[in-house]
Design an enzyme around this catalytic site. Sequence first.
Site: not given
Ligand code: PNS
Length: 159
Positions: A40, A89
Amino acid sequence: MKAIFPGSFDPITNGHLDLANRILRFADKLVIAVLLNSSKQSLFTIEERIDLIGQATNHLHNVEIKCFSGLLVDFAKQEQAQIIIRGVRNYIDLEYELLMTRVNSQLAPEIETVFLYAKQEHLHISSSAVREMVVLGADISTMVPGCVKSAIISKTKDQ
Ligand code: PNS
């Protein structure tokens, strides 16, 4: 109780900060977990994001800032955290969060996800809106802590 508050935090906003404060009303320890996501494109490097979160939360006790990669539930287990906290939100957030929660609870049923509804005055704030507003010359003073405002202005000036 130990809570994980995960996210990209690119950058941390006043909405995130309010959630961190509110989490500490019921959690003894809070780990703010910054996702290390090389695929990203981010405005701030992981080190910069961690540094800004540190500055913005230095008045709070029992907060640690860490980065993680891979599955969030694996990181939560490694940290021996019982809950994952996510801010919501609107219904668009909720739809995405419900899906993530379903996946996470399939992977690790012992870890609960808790949603906190954002305060009225933070409903319009997101890291992506902050990044865009700075580029377009809008004032972001009410959206981010002072350290973030200075950092984002000097960063976007260089670009
Ligand atoms: O601030 P964000 O970008 O909305 O956070 C998203 C986040 C980091 C919480 C999410 O992408 C995440 O948990 N990524 C780690 C990969 C994971 O565990 N995926 C499984 C759940 S779909």
